[in-house]
Design a protein around this motif. Structure first.
Motif, PDB file in Angstrom:
ATOM      1  N   ILE A 133       0.864  -1.180  -0.068  1.00 17.96           N
ATOM      2  CA  ILE A 133      -0.135   0.018  -0.027  1.00 17.96           C
ATOM      3  C   ILE A 133       0.957   1.341  -0.053  1.00 17.96           C
ATOM      4  O   ILE A 133       0.659   2.163  -0.827  1.00 17.96           O
ATOM      5  CB  ILE A 133      -0.914  -0.021   1.388  1.00 17.96           C
ATOM      6  N   GLY A 134       1.952   1.260   1.032  1.00 19.48           N
ATOM      7  CA  GLY A 134       2.668   2.418   0.958  1.00 19.48           C
ATOM      8  C   GLY A 134       3.538   2.612  -0.379  1.00 19.48           C
ATOM      9  O   GLY A 134       3.788   3.832  -0.902  1.00 19.48           O
ATOM     10  N   LEU A 135       4.194   1.692  -1.120  1.00 19.63           N
ATOM     11  CA  LEU A 135       4.776   1.823  -2.238  1.00 19.63           C
ATOM     12  C   LEU A 135       3.688   2.359  -3.258  1.00 19.63           C
ATOM     13  O   LEU A 135       4.238   3.249  -4.102  1.00 19.63           O
ATOM     14  CB  LEU A 135       5.203   0.280  -2.778  1.00 19.63           C
ATOM     15  N   ALA A 136       2.569   1.603  -3.361  1.00 11.66           N
ATOM     16  CA  ALA A 136       1.717   2.532  -4.459  1.00 11.66           C
ATOM     17  C   ALA A 136       1.230   3.576  -4.200  1.00 11.66           C
ATOM     18  O   ALA A 136       1.408   4.712  -5.109  1.00 11.66           O
ATOM     19  CB  ALA A 136       0.446   1.562  -4.337  1.00 11.66           C
ATOM     20  N   VAL A 137       0.812   4.123  -3.297  1.00  8.99           N
ATOM     21  CA  VAL A 137       0.883   5.480  -2.963  1.00  8.99           C
ATOM     22  C   VAL A 137       1.820   6.414  -2.905  1.00  8.99           C
ATOM     23  O   VAL A 137       1.541   7.376  -3.528  1.00  8.99           O
ATOM     24  CB  VAL A 137       0.175   5.693  -1.349  1.00  8.99           C
ATOM     25  N   LEU A 138       3.079   6.084  -2.719  1.00 12.56           N
ATOM     26  CA  LEU A 138       4.211   6.874  -2.842  1.00 12.56           C
ATOM     27  C   LEU A 138       4.520   6.880  -4.398  1.00 12.56           C
ATOM     28  O   LEU A 138       5.041   7.991  -4.452  1.00 12.56           O
ATOM     29  CB  LEU A 138       5.568   5.971  -2.266  1.00 12.56           C
ATOM     30  N   PHE A 139       4.431   6.023  -4.904  1.00 10.66           N
ATOM     31  CA  PHE A 139       4.540   6.022  -6.403  1.00 10.66           C
ATOM     32  C   PHE A 139       3.643   7.154  -7.263  1.00 10.66           C
ATOM     33  O   PHE A 139       4.271   7.778  -8.064  1.00 10.66           O
ATOM     34  CB  PHE A 139       4.409   4.641  -7.100  1.00 10.66           C
ATOM     35  N   LEU A 140       2.615   6.891  -6.906  1.00 11.08           N
ATOM     36  CA  LEU A 140       1.683   8.018  -7.513  1.00 11.08           C
ATOM     37  C   LEU A 140       1.722   9.465  -7.062  1.00 11.08           C
ATOM     38  O   LEU A 140       1.785  10.304  -7.677  1.00 11.08           O
ATOM     39  CB  LEU A 140       0.019   7.602  -6.896  1.00 11.08           C
ATOM     40  N   TYR A 141       2.188   9.791  -5.708  1.00 10.07           N
ATOM     41  CA  TYR A 141       2.360  10.917  -5.120  1.00 10.07           C
ATOM     42  C   TYR A 141       3.814  11.502  -5.947  1.00 10.07           C
ATOM     43  O   TYR A 141       3.689  12.636  -6.220  1.00 10.07           O
ATOM     44  CB  TYR A 141       2.637  10.769  -3.753  1.00 10.07           C
ATOM     45  N   VAL A 142       4.802  10.716  -5.855  1.00 11.78           N
ATOM     46  CA  VAL A 142       6.031  11.011  -6.437  1.00 11.78           C
ATOM     47  C   VAL A 142       5.703  11.397  -7.733  1.00 11.78           C
ATOM     48  O   VAL A 142       6.329  12.612  -8.175  1.00 11.78           O
ATOM     49  CB  VAL A 142       7.336  10.115  -6.351  1.00 11.78           C
ATOM     50  N   SER A 143       5.200  10.556  -8.554  1.00 10.75           N
ATOM     51  CA  SER A 143       4.960  10.777 -10.078  1.00 10.75           C
ATOM     52  C   SER A 143       4.309  12.176 -10.205  1.00 10.75           C
ATOM     53  O   SER A 143       4.798  12.985 -11.237  1.00 10.75           O
ATOM     54  CB  SER A 143       3.903   9.751 -10.654  1.00 10.75           C
ATOM     55  N   PHE A 144       3.317  12.394  -9.594  1.00  9.20           N
ATOM     56  CA  PHE A 144       2.544  13.662  -9.883  1.00  9.20           C
ATOM     57  C   PHE A 144       3.072  14.996  -9.470  1.00  9.20           C
ATOM     58  O   PHE A 144       3.000  16.180  -9.564  1.00  9.20           O
ATOM     59  CB  PHE A 144       0.963  13.873  -9.225  1.00  9.20           C
ATOM     60  N   LYS A 145       4.333  14.795  -8.242  1.00  8.13           N
ATOM     61  CA  LYS A 145       5.013  15.653  -7.760  1.00  8.13           C
ATOM     62  C   LYS A 145       6.157  16.090  -8.511  1.00  8.13           C
ATOM     63  O   LYS A 145       6.493  17.296  -8.607  1.00  8.13           O
ATOM     64  CB  LYS A 145       5.287  15.584  -6.203  1.00  8.13           C
ATOM     65  N   VAL A 146       6.992  15.059  -8.707  1.00  6.67           N
ATOM     66  CA  VAL A 146       8.273  15.330  -9.302  1.00  6.67           C
ATOM     67  C   VAL A 146       8.465  14.910 -10.992  1.00  6.67           C
ATOM     68  O   VAL A 146       9.187  15.727 -11.365  1.00  6.67           O
ATOM     69  CB  VAL A 146       9.180  14.041  -8.753  1.00  6.67           C
ATOM     70  N   GLY A 147       7.345  14.465 -11.256  1.00  4.05           N
ATOM     71  CA  GLY A 147       7.304  14.408 -12.693  1.00  4.05           C
ATOM     72  C   GLY A 147       7.211  15.734 -13.730  1.00  4.05           C
ATOM     73  O   GLY A 147       8.045  15.586 -14.231  1.00  4.05           O
ATOM     74  N   PRO A 148       6.422  16.629 -13.232  1.00  3.29           N
ATOM     75  CA  PRO A 148       6.717  18.077 -13.858  1.00  3.29           C
ATOM     76  C   PRO A 148       8.028  18.510 -13.784  1.00  3.29           C
ATOM     77  O   PRO A 148       8.431  19.008 -15.001  1.00  3.29           O
ATOM     78  CB  PRO A 148       5.610  18.954 -13.309  1.00  3.29           C
ATOM     79  N   HIS A 149       8.625  18.343 -12.882  1.00  2.18           N
ATOM     80  CA  HIS A 149      10.020  19.033 -12.640  1.00  2.18           C
ATOM     81  C   HIS A 149      11.107  18.065 -13.448  1.00  2.18           C
ATOM     82  O   HIS A 149      11.809  18.874 -14.089  1.00  2.18           O
ATOM     83  CB  HIS A 149      10.689  18.925 -11.162  1.00  2.18           C
ATOM     84  N   PHE A 150      10.978  16.816 -13.473  1.00  2.04           N
ATOM     85  CA  PHE A 150      11.839  16.018 -14.065  1.00  2.04           C
ATOM     86  C   PHE A 150      11.474  16.321 -15.786  1.00  2.04           C
ATOM     87  O   PHE A 150      12.583  16.582 -16.423  1.00  2.04           O
ATOM     88  CB  PHE A 150      11.335  14.676 -13.956  1.00  2.04           C
ATOM     89  N   LEU A 151      10.208  16.666 -16.207  1.00  4.73           N
ATOM     90  CA  LEU A 151       9.992  16.972 -17.643  1.00  4.73           C
ATOM     91  C   LEU A 151      10.583  18.191 -17.740  1.00  4.73           C
ATOM     92  O   LEU A 151      11.422  18.236 -19.012  1.00  4.73           O
ATOM     93  CB  LEU A 151       8.590  17.011 -17.860  1.00  4.73           C
ATOM     94  N   LYS A 152      10.527  19.446 -17.141  1.00  5.11           N
ATOM     95  CA  LYS A 152      10.992  20.583 -17.443  1.00  5.11           C
ATOM     96  C   LYS A 152      12.524  20.477 -17.500  1.00  5.11           C
ATOM     97  O   LYS A 152      13.044  21.185 -18.228  1.00  5.11           O
ATOM     98  CB  LYS A 152      10.611  21.535 -16.545  1.00  5.11           C
ATOM     99  N   PHE A 153      13.313  19.493 -16.710  1.00  4.21           N
ATOM    100  CA  PHE A 153      14.697  19.449 -16.570  1.00  4.21           C
ATOM    101  C   PHE A 153      15.185  18.817 -18.034  1.00  4.21           C
ATOM    102  O   PHE A 153      16.147  19.318 -18.737  1.00  4.21           O
ATOM    103  CB  PHE A 153      15.119  18.751 -15.572  1.00  4.21           C
ATOM    104  N   VAL A 154      14.618  17.836 -18.128  1.00  3.62           N
ATOM    105  CA  VAL A 154      14.892  17.274 -19.597  1.00  3.62           C
ATOM    106  C   VAL A 154      14.674  17.907 -20.738  1.00  3.62           C
ATOM    107  O   VAL A 154      15.476  17.626 -21.898  1.00  3.62           O
ATOM    108  CB  VAL A 154      14.262  15.727 -19.743  1.00  3.62           C
ATOM    109  N   ILE A 155      13.525  18.461 -20.950  1.00  2.84           N
ATOM    110  CA  ILE A 155      13.301  19.225 -22.011  1.00  2.84           C
ATOM    111  C   ILE A 155      14.235  20.307 -22.282  1.00  2.84           C
ATOM    112  O   ILE A 155      14.513  20.802 -23.560  1.00  2.84           O
ATOM    113  CB  ILE A 155      11.916  19.823 -21.867  1.00  2.84           C
ATOM    114  N   ARG A 156      14.687  21.036 -21.232  1.00  2.00           N
ATOM    115  CA  ARG A 156      15.749  22.062 -21.364  1.00  2.00           C
ATOM    116  C   ARG A 156      17.022  21.378 -22.311  1.00  2.00           C
ATOM    117  O   ARG A 156      17.718  22.120 -22.916  1.00  2.00           O
ATOM    118  CB  ARG A 156      16.107  22.670 -20.014  1.00  2.00           C
TER     119      ARG A 156
END
Length: 428
Positions: free
Chosen positions: A226-249
């Motif tokens: 349960i913890g890993l599933a919740v952590l995955f979704l939280y990190v994806s939506f929180k860190v994902g946009p920052h990861f995208l901006k970094f790679v796009i640059r």
């Protein structure tokens, strides 16, 4: 797949229904005519599990029985040890990989068309539908198994019940896309509930499997999942946009089409792999990637509305080619020869009734202002998720061939029933 799609549309049915039926036809006709390639494909992932067991040091005959069972292992070993066996295995594995990529890209494109804000608006409804959609089929499935198969152990009944709690987001999502109703409230509730269902179903499967393997309930292991599933979704939506901006640059000097294609492929594969790493289905990661990524991230190339290509334009050709392979392959794994036993038909009938009612009542948890019947029907198909659950039960030695056939019939019936029912509701 193309023939199946054409035939389905001639009868005003979603193309996925034609692809599934064409797979059933192809798989069983090929089997009756003794086609080796079809015989390998209709065994599904079990053949590749056999190869994995053999590579890990298990003797090949023992690995075949472990993965396929006594009956199927003899025929498959004869084929794979023949002169064309190695080449045939490689081609079959390639087809299997293509089908898996297909469903990943399909869920990614569906995620692209799903607004995170809109999903938040139906979050409460999706959660309620998901909980009822897992608990009700579990209770009904356990009851049906106990009544129809009283001689079987409680462990078997629990595994059957867990299988009935699954939902195939792939089937419903494809139908909703084809009907052009992906943006309506009911579709968002169904998709959100199906994603939550995957997590709840995984937890339930882990609990039941743990009880079967160890003989008791492991609270710590369940909480980890349960913890890993919740952590995955939280990190994806929180860190994902920052990861995208970094790679796009980093790739800002590329052509817009190159940048969008590269970033989209990279992002969906990273999240699909990460989801698999924490024990979730890869398609959950793909769906999350689509919800996070959008053309607005690519502002380095000027006004987004003026871009000559969108992410959807670039990924759609991959989806169009690969997704039909997935649905045909799933249809090929339906073995009609196991469905003539009256006992199997009785078990299947009871499980089908429990499976339909269990998911149908979940629609009423969506609340007022929602087409509750449509939501209940959209949650009905078990598809590839149900097949995976059933195959795990078989590999653990919990589910025998008769029960496995009954579960496959339940999976196929609920999968084939959903598209025409949703279509008829749209036409009302």
């Amino acid at each position: 797949a193309v023939l199946g799609r054409f035939a389905a549309r001639r009868f005003n049915q979603p193309s996925v229904l034609g692809e599934l039926l064409m797979g059933i036809l192809l798989g069983n006709v090929g089997y009756w005519f003794g086609n080796d390639f079809v015989e390998v494909l209709r065994q599904g992932p079990a053949v590749f599990d056999m190869v994995d067991y053999a590579l890990s040091g298990e003797p090949l005959p023992q690995a075949a029985v472990h993965a396929l069972g006594e009956k199927d292992s003899v025929k498959i070993l004869e084929i794979l040890q023949g002169p064309g066996g190695p080449a045939l295995t490689q081609v079959a594995h390639t087809v299997d990989v293509f089908s898996r990529y297909g469903v990943i890209f399909m869920l990614f494109l569906i995620g692209l068309e799903t607004s995170l804000g809109e999903m938040r608006q139906v979050g409460g409804a999706s959660l309620r539908v998901a909980i009822v959609g897992v608990v009700a089929p579990f209770i009904l499935g356990f009851t049906a198994a106990r009544v129809l198969m009283p001689e079987l152990a409680i462990d078997v009944d629990l595994f059957v019940a867990a299988t009935l709690g699954a939902t195939s987001i792939g089937i419903s999502a494809r139908v909703l896309t084809e009907l052009n109703i992906l943006h309506c409230k009911e579709s968002r509730v169904i998709l959100g509930a199906a994603v939550i269902d995957d997590i709840l179903g995984l937890v339930m499967l882990a609990i039941v499997s743990g009880i079967i393997v160890s003989g008791d309930f492991n609270v710590i292991h369940t909480l980890e999942i349960i913890g890993l599933a919740v952590l995955f979704l939280y990190v994806s939506f929180k860190v994902g946009p920052h990861f995208l901006k970094f790679v796009i640059r980093l790739v800002s000097q590329l052509d817009i089409a190159e940048a969008k294609m590269f970033i989209s492929f990279l992002f969906v594969m990273v999240l699909a792999w990460s989801a698999n790493l924490v024990g979730l289905a890869t398609i959950v990661g793909a769906f999350a990637a689509g919800m996070i990524l959008h053309d607005g991230f690519f502002k380095y190339w000027g006004n987004v509305d003026a871009h000559r290509v969108s992410i959807k334009d670039l990924i759609s050709p991959l989806e169009v080619i690969l997704v039909p392979i997935f649905f045909v392959l799933m249809g090929m794994q339906v073995k009609l020869e196991t469905m003539t036993d009256p006992r199997v038909l009785t078990m299947a009938g009871g499980l089908i009734v429990a499976a339909i009612i269990g998911k149908f009542v979940s629609g009423f948890a969506a609340g007022r202002g929602t087409h509750m019947v449509a939501v209940g029907i959209g949650m009905m198909p078990r598809g590839e998720v149900g097949l995976v659950f059933a195959s795990i039960g078989k590999s653990l030695g919990v589910i025998n061939d008769e029960l496995f056939s009954a579960l496959v019939m339940m999976v196929i019936f609920t999968t084939l029933l959903t598209p025409p029912l949703l279509l008829s509701l749209i036409h009302i």
